[in-house]
Design a protein around this motif. Structure first.
Motif, short mmCIF file in Angstrom:
data_model
loop_
_atom_site.label_atom_id
_atom_site.label_comp_id
_atom_site.label_asym_id
_atom_site.label_seq_id
_atom_site.Cartn_x
_atom_site.Cartn_y
_atom_site.Cartn_z
N GLN A 44 -5.68 -8.56 -3.38
CA GLN A 44 -4.83 -7.55 -2.77
C GLN A 44 -5.48 -6.99 -1.50
O GLN A 44 -6.68 -7.10 -1.30
CB GLN A 44 -4.58 -6.40 -3.76
CG GLN A 44 -3.85 -6.79 -5.02
CD GLN A 44 -3.65 -5.61 -5.96
OE1 GLN A 44 -3.90 -4.46 -5.62
NE2 GLN A 44 -3.20 -5.90 -7.18
N ASP A 45 -4.68 -6.37 -0.65
CA ASP A 45 -5.23 -5.72 0.53
C ASP A 45 -6.06 -4.52 0.10
O ASP A 45 -5.65 -3.75 -0.77
CB ASP A 45 -4.11 -5.27 1.47
CG ASP A 45 -4.65 -4.77 2.80
OD1 ASP A 45 -4.72 -5.56 3.74
OD2 ASP A 45 -5.03 -3.58 2.89
N ALA A 48 -4.38 -1.07 0.11
CA ALA A 48 -3.10 -0.93 -0.58
C ALA A 48 -2.98 0.39 -1.32
O ALA A 48 -1.90 1.00 -1.37
CB ALA A 48 -2.90 -2.09 -1.54
N ARG A 52 -1.67 1.43 3.02
CA ARG A 52 -2.00 0.91 4.34
C ARG A 52 -2.33 -0.58 4.26
O ARG A 52 -2.81 -1.06 3.23
CB ARG A 52 -3.19 1.65 4.94
CG ARG A 52 -2.97 3.11 5.20
CD ARG A 52 -4.22 3.79 5.74
NE ARG A 52 -4.72 3.17 6.96
CZ ARG A 52 -5.75 3.62 7.65
NH1 ARG A 52 -6.40 4.70 7.21
NH2 ARG A 52 -6.15 3.02 8.75
N ASN A 53 -2.10 -1.27 5.35
CA ASN A 53 -2.49 -2.67 5.45
C ASN A 53 -3.75 -2.73 6.29
O ASN A 53 -3.71 -2.59 7.51
CB ASN A 53 -1.37 -3.48 6.09
CG ASN A 53 -1.71 -4.96 6.15
OD1 ASN A 53 -2.73 -5.39 5.62
ND2 ASN A 53 -0.87 -5.74 6.81
N SER A 54 -4.90 -2.97 5.63
CA SER A 54 -6.18 -3.00 6.35
C SER A 54 -6.47 -4.38 6.94
O SER A 54 -7.36 -4.52 7.79
CB SER A 54 -7.32 -2.63 5.38
OG SER A 54 -7.52 -3.65 4.42
N GLY A 55 -5.75 -5.38 6.46
CA GLY A 55 -6.02 -6.74 6.91
C GLY A 55 -7.20 -7.38 6.21
O GLY A 55 -7.60 -8.49 6.56
#
Length: 267
Positions: A44-45, A48, A52-55
């Motif tokens: 998972q990100d 999450a 947020r999407n941290s990449g």
């Protein structure tokens, strides 16, 4: 300068706070997130839980989690931390270690690893706690005669080691100031008919319960007075902010083992 940081134990309470703190720091970048293979968060990100999407995907493979990082922050367990540090040495990744409960042999191995890569290791990353350690050195030297010394600490019900690493560090600071060896003078429990207190000892008392983040008191009890030096944590945020200060300090270090006293310029 962006400090590219990987976080170990990223699904735990401290790990999540570290991720949030790194994502909120202008000079830091989340470059890796590590967790155990059995964790449902793997893949998972890492952001999450914040929506947020941290990449950055949470990885269970050490090399994957560290390949883009210049620094690792680790608040996990001794065996896991040592495995991480061995790879950090191989990859040239600097490390901030807040893990507690190391044996003497494990500490010796960390010191050996630090001959090749820079490490900040402290039982407590709080700036306030490390200022208290400096105050304890002064207090112990001034109160070396006629005062009994007791260290009382309290933590949440989930903490697995006792006394806390911070309490032990406090005891080490006091013992060193008094010219004593903590291993020889520490008393970790009292029960039954113990007889009179030996004035050369340093006592420890441990409380575990609820969601207490961390309370520590060093009591100097004399005749007619007592002095208490106390630190109470109301948020783990202070540990995370202290960890980022340690990362920034490591930016100027090629190798060596350092404590928070070095980070704060009190060494």
């Amino acid at each position: 300068m962006n400090h590219r940081i990987a976080i170990a134990g990223c699904s735990g309470r401290m790990g999540r706070l570290l991720i949030e703190t790194v994502l909120g720091a202008e000079d830091c970048e989340l470059a890796g997130a590590l967790d155990q293979p059995t964790s449902p968060a793997v893949g998972q990100d890492a952001g999450a839980f914040l929506g947020r999407n941290s990449g950055v995907a949470i990885a269970s493979d050490l090399r994957t989690g560290l390949r883009d990082a210049n620094y690792l922050i680790d608040f996990t367990r001794p065996e896991g931390t040592l495995a991480h540090l061995r790879l950090c040495r191989e990859l040239g990744v600097k490390a901030v270690v807040g893990t507690t409960g190391f044996s003497d042999a494990q500490k010796a191995e960390i010191a050996e690893i630090a001959r090749d890569v820079a490490i900040v290791m402290a039982p407590n990353m709080s700036v306030g706690v490390n200022v208290v350690l400096k105050l304890l050195d002064v207090a112990a030297r001034a109160l070396s005669q006629g005062y009994d010394i007791e260290i009382i600490e309290a933590h949440h019900r989930h903490k697995v080691d006792a006394p806390s690493g911070t309490a032990l560090k406090m005891g080490e600071v006091v013992a060193e100031a008094l010219g004593r060896d903590l291993k020889q003078c520490a008393v970790y429990g009292r029960e039954g008919v113990t007889g009179e207190r030996d004035p050369s000892t340093i006592g420890f008392a441990t409380v575990r319960g609820g969601d207490i983040i961390g309370d520590h008191t060093v009591l100097f009890a004399g005749i007619g007075e007592r002095i208490e030096v106390t630190h109470k944590s109301s948020s783990r945020a202070t540990y995370a902010q202290g960890s980022l200060r340690a990362v920034r300090f490591l930016a100027g270090q090629a190798k060596g083992l350092f404590g928070m006293e070095h980070v704060l310029g009190m060494a």
